[in-house]
Motif scaffolding. Structure first.
Motif, short mmCIF file in Angstrom:
data_model
loop_
_atom_site.label_atom_id
_atom_site.label_comp_id
_atom_site.label_asym_id
_atom_site.label_seq_id
_atom_site.Cartn_x
_atom_site.Cartn_y
_atom_site.Cartn_z
N LEU A 293 0.81 -1.21 0.00
CA LEU A 293 0.00 0.00 0.00
C LEU A 293 0.85 1.27 0.00
CD1 LEU A 293 -2.85 1.04 -0.07
CD2 LEU A 293 -2.93 0.93 2.42
N GLY A 294 1.97 1.25 0.70
CA GLY A 294 2.82 2.44 0.73
C GLY A 294 3.39 2.79 -0.62
N ASP A 295 3.39 1.83 -1.54
CA ASP A 295 3.90 2.04 -2.89
C ASP A 295 2.78 2.43 -3.86
OD1 ASP A 295 6.09 1.96 -4.77
OD2 ASP A 295 5.27 0.08 -5.56
N HIS A 296 1.54 2.44 -3.38
CA HIS A 296 0.40 2.78 -4.23
C HIS A 296 0.43 4.28 -4.54
CE1 HIS A 296 -3.74 3.32 -5.59
NE2 HIS A 296 -3.86 2.01 -5.67
N PRO A 297 0.07 4.68 -5.77
CA PRO A 297 0.15 6.11 -6.13
C PRO A 297 -0.97 6.97 -5.57
CG PRO A 297 -0.67 4.84 -7.99
CD PRO A 297 -0.26 3.84 -6.94
N PHE A 298 -1.85 6.41 -4.74
CA PHE A 298 -2.99 7.17 -4.24
C PHE A 298 -2.55 8.49 -3.61
CE2 PHE A 298 -6.15 8.60 -1.26
CZ PHE A 298 -7.37 8.30 -1.85
N ASP A 299 -1.61 8.44 -2.69
CA ASP A 299 -1.24 9.66 -1.97
C ASP A 299 -0.55 10.66 -2.89
OD1 ASP A 299 -1.04 11.10 0.62
OD2 ASP A 299 1.11 10.94 0.23
N LEU A 300 0.28 10.19 -3.81
CA LEU A 300 0.91 11.08 -4.77
C LEU A 300 -0.14 11.83 -5.57
CD1 LEU A 300 3.34 12.15 -6.41
CD2 LEU A 300 3.16 10.08 -7.82
N LEU A 301 -1.13 11.11 -6.06
CA LEU A 301 -2.19 11.74 -6.85
C LEU A 301 -3.00 12.72 -5.99
CD1 LEU A 301 -3.30 8.54 -8.79
CD2 LEU A 301 -2.06 10.50 -9.73
N TYR A 302 -3.26 12.36 -4.76
CA TYR A 302 -3.99 13.25 -3.85
C TYR A 302 -3.20 14.53 -3.61
CZ TYR A 302 -6.23 14.76 0.55
OH TYR A 302 -6.85 15.47 1.56
N GLN A 303 -1.93 14.39 -3.32
CA GLN A 303 -1.11 15.57 -3.05
C GLN A 303 -0.97 16.47 -4.28
OE1 GLN A 303 -0.34 16.25 -0.02
NE2 GLN A 303 -0.94 14.25 0.79
N LEU A 304 -1.07 15.89 -5.46
CA LEU A 304 -0.96 16.67 -6.69
C LEU A 304 -2.28 17.32 -7.09
CD1 LEU A 304 1.30 14.33 -8.86
CD2 LEU A 304 1.93 16.55 -7.88
N GLY A 305 -3.34 17.04 -6.35
CA GLY A 305 -4.61 17.70 -6.62
C GLY A 305 -5.56 16.96 -7.53
N PHE A 306 -5.32 15.68 -7.79
CA PHE A 306 -6.26 14.89 -8.57
C PHE A 306 -7.51 14.61 -7.72
CE2 PHE A 306 -2.40 14.15 -10.88
CZ PHE A 306 -2.79 13.94 -12.19
N ALA A 307 -8.64 14.42 -8.40
CA ALA A 307 -9.90 14.15 -7.71
C ALA A 307 -9.96 12.67 -7.36
CB ALA A 307 -11.08 14.55 -8.58
N VAL A 308 -9.26 12.28 -6.31
CA VAL A 308 -9.22 10.88 -5.91
C VAL A 308 -10.46 10.53 -5.09
CG1 VAL A 308 -6.71 10.73 -5.96
CG2 VAL A 308 -7.85 11.42 -3.85
N THR A 309 -10.98 9.35 -5.33
CA THR A 309 -12.08 8.82 -4.53
C THR A 309 -11.67 7.41 -4.09
OG1 THR A 309 -13.31 7.79 -6.36
CG2 THR A 309 -13.71 10.13 -5.91
N VAL A 310 -12.37 6.88 -3.10
CA VAL A 310 -12.01 5.58 -2.54
C VAL A 310 -13.17 4.61 -2.72
CG1 VAL A 310 -11.25 4.34 -0.48
CG2 VAL A 310 -10.56 6.73 -0.82
#
Length: 374
Positions: A293-310
């Motif tokens: 999970l720590g290698d998943h790009p979720f947080d990178l995308l979130y920090q970059l301002g993408f509209a991430v949903t779960v």
């Protein structure tokens, strides 16, 4: 579903994540059956199962899906789809899905499924959709009777490796309705590599001409051009998974201000237009999008301002629930309640609902999170 310990739902601040109101955009009907229901339905139709007790069957699904390969992962659906071939079975599975999600604190869900896969015992496409609509309505009523309010809509999927996409788009239009359990949009699912959305451009034209919203599986197992095709050929308003958008990012060096990231044209478009990413972290680990999970790009995308949903993708195969996905992300990336609320609000913004309904839902989310904070 697998049995979970109560402490698995607890966030670092002591909050039980099940108390948080949640919005779910990416959950497959045939990926969320209760193991006990599978056993009962399999006995009715004479289908052999790999395991015959609920706990062992749940374990079989999770272990079989944890393959690192999307095509292998998808093979587990032969069992669930195999028991969902009658109107009675579809109604039951749909009803139980709604009840289970409501019990986990979900207040709005768009549940997707592929009607073309449920015709082996004589159902028509329209019969199948009607059965699921009835099941969703029953589940909504059952949840309300237990004090849990939830609204559910259907997304109808066409299978990208088949040739019925135009027919399914027309089916979605026929059953489109803002009633409990009605159809709200169109999707393309199945093995991504080698089956681009452009193969089904006529179906997407049909949806567009009827102003039917579209989401599209893209960026889960395919290359960046799969995402491009979803945006251009499918006119997708959301991306199912979409995690491979990171292939259009160039990560440079670091200085005191942080890490330099350059967005390519596709990533720039997705971020700037607020195209929601329907990210399903546990499922992504199973299909090889990240090793842990720590290698998943979720947080990178979130920090970059993408509209991430779960989302959950397939609750049975990934041995998960919406609350568990939030807890796992919060534990890994040190998210607090404010972050988790953002993910819900992102999902509301992308929901296939009229703006007035989305505003009411946003108020519900805000009030629910405020209640938990008190």
């Amino acid at each position: 579903m697998p049995q979970f310990a109560d402490d698995e739902f607890v966030l670092a601040d002591g909050t039980d994540a099940r108390l948080l109101p949640k919005v779910l955009l990416h959950d497959h009907l045939d990926g969320g059956l209760r193991p006990s229901t599978i056993i009962e339905l399999a006995e009715e139709v004479g289908l052999d199962l790999p395991e015959t007790t609920p706990d062992r069957l749940a374990q079989w699904f999770a272990e079989s899906a944890d393959s690192g390969s999307l095509p292998v992962y998808l093979q587990t659906f032969e069992v669930t789809v195999g028991v969902m071939q009658t109107a009675q079975a579809l109604r039951r599975v749909a009803r139980e899905a709604v009840v289970d999600l409501a019990a986990d604190g979900v207040v709005y869900a768009e549940i997707r499924w592929a009607p073309e896969q449920h015709l082996r015992r004589g159902l028509s496409l329209d019969d199948a959709v009607t059965a699921v609509t009835e099941g969703f309505a029953q589940g909504t009523e059952e949840a309300a009777a237990s004090g849990r309010e939830i609204r559910v809509q259907q997304l109808l999927c066409a299978m990208r490796q088949a040739d019925r996409a135009e027919e399914i788009a027309e089916l979605a239009i026929r059953h489109r309705a803002l009633v409990a359990g009605g159809v709200c949009g169109f999707d393309l699912a199945g093995p991504e590599a080698g089956f681009p959305p452009s193969d089904h451009s006529d179906a997407f034209d049909i949806a567009a001409e009827a102003w039917l919203p579209v989401t599209c599986h893209a960026g889960e197992d395919g290359e960046l051009d799969s995402i491009e095709s979803a945006l251009l050929d499918a006119r997708a308003l959301r991306l199912g998974h979409g995690v491979n958008i990171v292939d259009d990012l160039e990560i440079g060096g670091e200085d005191a201000s942080g890490t330099f990231v350059t967005l390519g044209p596709v990533a720039q478009w997705v971020r700037d237009r607020g195209v929601a990413l329907e990210i399903c972290p546990s499922s992504n680990l199973q299909t090889g999008d990240a090793e842990y999970l720590g290698d998943h790009p979720f947080d990178l995308l979130y920090q970059l301002g993408f509209a991430v949903t779960v989302s959950t993708d397939n609750r049975l195969m990934s041995a998960t629930l919406p609350s568990l996905e939030l807890v796992r992300l919060a534990d890994e990336f040190a998210y607090d309640l404010d972050d988790l609320e953002v993910f819900q609000l992102n999902a509301i913004d992308a929901a296939f609902l009229p703006v007035e309904d989305r505003e009411q839902l946003a108020d519900l989310i805000a009030d629910g999170f405020d209640e938990v904070r008190r």
